[in-house]
Design a protein around this motif. Sequence first.
Motif, PDB file in Angstrom:
ATOM      1  N   LYS A 168      -1.488  12.140  -6.700  1.00  0.00           N
ATOM      2  CA  LYS A 168      -0.888  12.731  -5.493  1.00  0.00           C
ATOM      3  C   LYS A 168       0.266  11.883  -4.963  1.00  0.00           C
ATOM      4  O   LYS A 168       1.237  12.413  -4.419  1.00  0.00           O
ATOM      5  CB  LYS A 168      -1.944  12.933  -4.413  1.00  0.00           C
ATOM      6  CG  LYS A 168      -2.616  11.667  -3.915  1.00  0.00           C
ATOM      7  CD  LYS A 168      -3.679  11.976  -2.859  1.00  0.00           C
ATOM      8  CE  LYS A 168      -4.326  10.706  -2.344  1.00  0.00           C
ATOM      9  NZ  LYS A 168      -5.371  10.982  -1.319  1.00  0.00           N
ATOM     10  N   GLU A 169       0.171  10.555  -5.113  1.00  0.00           N
ATOM     11  CA  GLU A 169       1.274   9.697  -4.665  1.00  0.00           C
ATOM     12  C   GLU A 169       2.507   9.857  -5.551  1.00  0.00           C
ATOM     13  O   GLU A 169       3.622   9.542  -5.133  1.00  0.00           O
ATOM     14  CB  GLU A 169       0.845   8.224  -4.632  1.00  0.00           C
ATOM     15  CG  GLU A 169      -0.025   7.841  -3.448  1.00  0.00           C
ATOM     16  CD  GLU A 169      -1.493   8.219  -3.648  1.00  0.00           C
ATOM     17  OE1 GLU A 169      -2.281   8.070  -2.703  1.00  0.00           O
ATOM     18  OE2 GLU A 169      -1.843   8.629  -4.769  1.00  0.00           O
ATOM     19  N   ASN A 185       0.844  -1.193   0.000  1.00  0.00           N
ATOM     20  CA  ASN A 185       0.000   0.000   0.000  1.00  0.00           C
ATOM     21  C   ASN A 185       0.880   1.243   0.000  1.00  0.00           C
ATOM     22  O   ASN A 185       1.804   1.364   0.799  1.00  0.00           O
ATOM     23  CB  ASN A 185      -0.915   0.016   1.220  1.00  0.00           C
ATOM     24  CG  ASN A 185      -1.938  -1.098   1.174  1.00  0.00           C
ATOM     25  OD1 ASN A 185      -2.529  -1.366   0.120  1.00  0.00           O
ATOM     26  ND2 ASN A 185      -2.150  -1.772   2.286  1.00  0.00           N
ATOM     27  N   GLY A 228       0.032   5.149   0.144  1.00  0.00           N
ATOM     28  CA  GLY A 228      -1.057   6.113   0.232  1.00  0.00           C
ATOM     29  C   GLY A 228      -2.371   5.416  -0.041  1.00  0.00           C
ATOM     30  O   GLY A 228      -2.686   4.395   0.582  1.00  0.00           O
ATOM     31  N   SER A 229      -3.127   5.920  -0.990  1.00  0.00           N
ATOM     32  CA  SER A 229      -4.405   5.290  -1.337  1.00  0.00           C
ATOM     33  C   SER A 229      -4.246   4.262  -2.459  1.00  0.00           C
ATOM     34  O   SER A 229      -5.236   3.704  -2.940  1.00  0.00           O
ATOM     35  CB  SER A 229      -5.417   6.359  -1.765  1.00  0.00           C
ATOM     36  OG  SER A 229      -4.960   7.052  -2.914  1.00  0.00           O
ATOM     37  N   LEU A 230      -3.019   4.004  -2.861  1.00  0.00           N
ATOM     38  CA  LEU A 230      -2.759   3.043  -3.928  1.00  0.00           C
ATOM     39  C   LEU A 230      -2.508   1.652  -3.375  1.00  0.00           C
ATOM     40  O   LEU A 230      -1.931   1.488  -2.303  1.00  0.00           O
ATOM     41  CB  LEU A 230      -1.541   3.469  -4.752  1.00  0.00           C
ATOM     42  CG  LEU A 230      -1.604   4.817  -5.463  1.00  0.00           C
ATOM     43  CD1 LEU A 230      -0.283   5.098  -6.155  1.00  0.00           C
ATOM     44  CD2 LEU A 230      -2.756   4.852  -6.457  1.00  0.00           C
ATOM     45  N   SER A 231      -2.917   0.647  -4.130  1.00  0.00           N
ATOM     46  CA  SER A 231      -2.630  -0.752  -3.825  1.00  0.00           C
ATOM     47  C   SER A 231      -1.784  -1.300  -4.970  1.00  0.00           C
ATOM     48  O   SER A 231      -2.209  -1.271  -6.130  1.00  0.00           O
ATOM     49  CB  SER A 231      -3.932  -1.541  -3.692  1.00  0.00           C
ATOM     50  OG  SER A 231      -3.671  -2.899  -3.496  1.00  0.00           O
ATOM     51  N   ARG A 241      -6.233   2.315  -7.488  1.00  0.00           N
ATOM     52  CA  ARG A 241      -6.744   3.244  -6.480  1.00  0.00           C
ATOM     53  C   ARG A 241      -8.210   2.882  -6.294  1.00  0.00           C
ATOM     54  O   ARG A 241      -9.040   3.188  -7.127  1.00  0.00           O
ATOM     55  CB  ARG A 241      -6.578   4.698  -6.906  1.00  0.00           C
ATOM     56  CG  ARG A 241      -7.179   5.675  -5.886  1.00  0.00           C
ATOM     57  CD  ARG A 241      -6.939   7.128  -6.236  1.00  0.00           C
ATOM     58  NE  ARG A 241      -5.584   7.556  -5.886  1.00  0.00           N
ATOM     59  CZ  ARG A 241      -4.632   7.813  -6.754  1.00  0.00           C
ATOM     60  NH1 ARG A 241      -4.877   7.691  -8.056  1.00  0.00           N
ATOM     61  NH2 ARG A 241      -3.432   8.189  -6.354  1.00  0.00           N
ATOM     62  N   GLY A 242      -8.484   2.150  -5.190  1.00  0.00           N
ATOM     63  CA  GLY A 242      -9.819   1.602  -5.015  1.00  0.00           C
ATOM     64  C   GLY A 242     -10.064   0.558  -6.095  1.00  0.00           C
ATOM     65  O   GLY A 242      -9.262  -0.354  -6.307  1.00  0.00           O
TER      66      GLY A 242
END
Length: 222
Positions: A204-205, A131, A133-136, A146-147
């Motif tokens: 943003k990442e 993970n 940030g909001s990234l997988s 992202r989601g």
Amino acid sequence: MRIFLLEDDTDLSELIAYHLQKEGFNVLCFSKGIDLLEKVKDERPDLFVLDIMVPSLDGFRVASSLKSLPYTKDVPIIFLTAKTMEEDKLKGFELGADDYITKPFSIKEFLARVKAVLKRYGTLKGGGIVNLGSLSIDLEKMEVRRGSERINLTKTEFLILKTLLENYQKPVSREYLLEEVLKKEVYDRTIDVHVKNLREKLGKEGEWIKTIRGVGYKLEAL
């Protein structure tokens, strides 16, 4: 998990070992670098925590030796030291350190960073999901999401991202990326173009990929 701790301050060594053991780690303490290097001939730990300013053989020289040995070169290293100068930190990362913690420090923060290094190392080694940030990031499938939204990276962009993850917080040179990722002779500005595209796609990442002037890049949370 087994941790080798190099620290010549007995009180601090015992304090660190106590808290690591409370978290379920098996800790072996050393006050001299030469003793640690002798022990790794018989046993390979999961992590090295090295003070730099120790007698006879300092932490930098110990780390350099560990990275030159085939049976310890892939074991993560955390430096724990009073040396706060930027050049000392850069030297530590150039030697292959995974983190650099300066004294004085919070035990809670120290434990969190030990766990983060071990988790990142284990995940990357096992080809799992990281993970950011909001990234997988799925290392096995080479997918970034992202989601539910998939972010389409080229193979080269993904390999650059993976390399930066493997060297989290450590500078990675353009030369290394050219040789290890592209595996061909091209102009170093080719890497800059791939990194620019990668940053844009990650949103943003992507801002976490920082340019190190005259060197290359590093990945670090803002």
